[in-house]
Scaffold this motif. Sequence first.
Motif, short mmCIF file in Angstrom:
data_model
loop_
_atom_site.label_atom_id
_atom_site.label_comp_id
_atom_site.label_asym_id
_atom_site.label_seq_id
_atom_site.Cartn_x
_atom_site.Cartn_y
_atom_site.Cartn_z
N LYS A 1 -29.92 11.08 -3.86
CA LYS A 1 -29.20 11.26 -5.13
C LYS A 1 -29.27 12.73 -5.54
O LYS A 1 -30.28 13.40 -5.29
N PRO A 2 -28.21 13.24 -6.20
CA PRO A 2 -28.27 14.63 -6.67
C PRO A 2 -29.49 14.83 -7.57
O PRO A 2 -29.80 13.96 -8.40
N SER B 1 -25.12 10.50 2.67
CA SER B 1 -25.16 10.45 1.21
C SER B 1 -24.07 11.30 0.58
O SER B 1 -23.91 11.30 -0.65
N GLN B 2 -23.33 12.06 1.39
CA GLN B 2 -22.26 12.96 0.93
C GLN B 2 -22.76 13.94 -0.13
O GLN B 2 -22.18 14.06 -1.22
N LEU B 3 -23.82 14.63 0.24
CA LEU B 3 -24.45 15.58 -0.67
C LEU B 3 -24.81 16.86 0.07
O LEU B 3 -24.63 16.95 1.30
N GLU B 4 -25.29 17.86 -0.68
CA GLU B 4 -25.76 19.10 -0.08
C GLU B 4 -27.25 19.27 -0.36
O GLU B 4 -27.82 18.53 -1.16
N ASN C 1 -28.33 18.38 -3.88
CA ASN C 1 -27.34 18.74 -4.89
C ASN C 1 -26.00 18.07 -4.60
O ASN C 1 -25.69 17.76 -3.45
N ALA C 2 -25.22 17.89 -5.66
CA ALA C 2 -23.84 17.44 -5.48
C ALA C 2 -23.07 18.56 -4.77
O ALA C 2 -23.37 19.74 -4.95
N PRO C 3 -22.11 18.21 -3.93
CA PRO C 3 -21.35 19.25 -3.22
C PRO C 3 -20.57 20.11 -4.21
O PRO C 3 -20.06 19.61 -5.22
N PRO D 1 -21.08 18.29 4.63
CA PRO D 1 -22.46 18.46 4.19
C PRO D 1 -23.02 19.79 4.66
O PRO D 1 -22.67 20.25 5.74
#
Lengths: 332, 332
Positions: free
Chosen positions: B153-154, B230-233, B298-300, B307
């Motif tokens: 999670k962000p 998770s499609q996040l950074e 973090n959120a992208p 990613p």
Amino acid sequence: MLSEFSLIDRFFARRADAMGRRLEQGELGIGDDCALLAPRPREMMAISTDMLVEGRHFFPDIDPHALGHKALAVNLSDLAAMGAQPQGFTLAFALPEAREDWLSAFSDGLFELAERYGCDLIGGDTTAGPLNLCITVFGSVPPQLALRRDAAKPGDDIWISGTLGDARAGLGVIRGEWSAGETDAATFRRALERPEPRVELGLALRGIAHAALDISDGLAGDLLHILERSQLEARVDADAVPRSNALRRLPAEVQRRCTLAGGDDYELCFTAPVSARAAVEEAGHKVNLPLTRVGTINAPGPSANGPAIHWHDATGAPLTLTLQGFDHFHAD
Amino acid sequence: MLSEFSLIDRFFARRADAMGRRLEQGELGIGDDCALLAPRPREMMAISTDMLVEGRHFFPDIDPHALGHKALAVNLSDLAAMGAQPQGFTLAFALPEAREDWLSAFSDGLFELAERYGCDLIGGDTTAGPLNLCITVFGSVPPQLALRRDAAKPGDDIWISGTLGDARAGLGVIRGEWSAGETDAATFRRALERPEPRVELGLALRGIAHAALDISDGLAGDLLHILERSQLEARVDADAVPRSNALRRLPAEVQRRCTLAGGDDYELCFTAPVSARAAVEEAGHKVNLPLTRVGTINAPGPSANGPAIHWHDATGAPLTLTLQGFDHFHAD
């Protein structure tokens, strides 16, 4: 050369996703550290693993489509022998090189069979190395209905599904041990390369058969496993063991060798009480597969020295056979 | 030369029977077409498979005791990364020859680890062929508590267990890429050959961590899997990545390469909310393992293109790293 990840993605993961119809709530397929899978309620997971090595289980020139089929078929055959409903499988393989045409045909053969049985690819591993395929397969079965090797009872009939020996006959043709006409040779080769797992039969025999196994190393060796685990003996009519018309055209001693010590048959050998004969016949009709009675299970005699198969011919005359099952650390 | 059956019986089946303390009512181990196993009530079975090939995953002269340990350890590590309780495993292997001394040491290494985690050998397959080991491992986990890669999670912290890079440092010493003193070289070699699966940590992190995986291919590549799913950074302090005192004695650029793109670490990388820091620390104390925060999820950004890991050093200065994970179809 494709990288490992793009290779897995292209030929396996995306295709598994496209199939992915069986995964239920909370279950998880490819792409995490583990897959998550559950047997059906009040059932257990039946698990089996088989490793196939080039030159030992298949020839280097095998059609990769056939290899994809066979690698999964021999594993599904173990589920069939347990009376389990296929759920999923993992595939680990080592490849000398990642050739796209080879992988494309291999994955076609694999997924065509997987889709027929609703058996999802849920995980795997790939690496460079001498060609080696290791599949582990998962099914679901109520434990009290599982067709275990230790469940044979004195007086049981011994049954065989389909016909035995064609795969070994095909190996003999390829090796030049004997020859066959073109059509018969093709029949034998097909048996060797594209065995059919008897999944529907295994399911139909739940609650009917006592003990079962799949014949992968030859009837003579495999039936001994049931006898050892059940601590019983068997009397078997060697001439009653079912065989194809193609095999009947080979010499009698070749027929005997192929049917009794052939290996790679993947038919089921099972025992069932005499009172279940009609139910067994009905199960065979239901799955459209001939089932043949070849002998009986007996309590060991007073002088018994371990499990034994007493072979006889169609006239009832005793036969002394020195056949043994296929042992992977001996020459066949 | 032992036959296949006597070999299995002597070194594996009898020993599995002797251990066999975990199998529950209705469950079934070695000796039938399938094993029967069930996850705990209301849990699912976590399943992972890994194949180890000589020359790729271990050197031909590896101590067979260490190989038995490592073959199971890398699989248990996948259960750890899912937060699953080990239950059992299957072992399929191809061996060029069945040498008793080799098998005896290999099975010792394997069973010593299996017994520590109450993980039963429930089935397998053996064949002749180039040395290849394929283990499939089974654990039990409540699906809602499984540590999945897609659950970051962000705002999450990124944590690493233990230290990274020693195994890669050991490989470098063996390959002559760099040198180390005798004691440090032994530390590195031990990390390479006898990784410790973080099973207790995975269990302790249930309900605390969000996403997790085990670092087998190097932090840089493996963390990307969490980010992709998770499609996040992520933003990671490369200098904060934990390393042993032995590794600190190697040049800074070697430390960076080994800690970030080393592979074969089998430590856990996991994410957890900031609010769970105390709980994470407590989990680390409970299992007696240092846990280190190395960055944040973090959120992208609006211009994100897939990613990404944004690396920086201890001063906060950005680093451009071209490291990649270990890919089995490329040279390392």
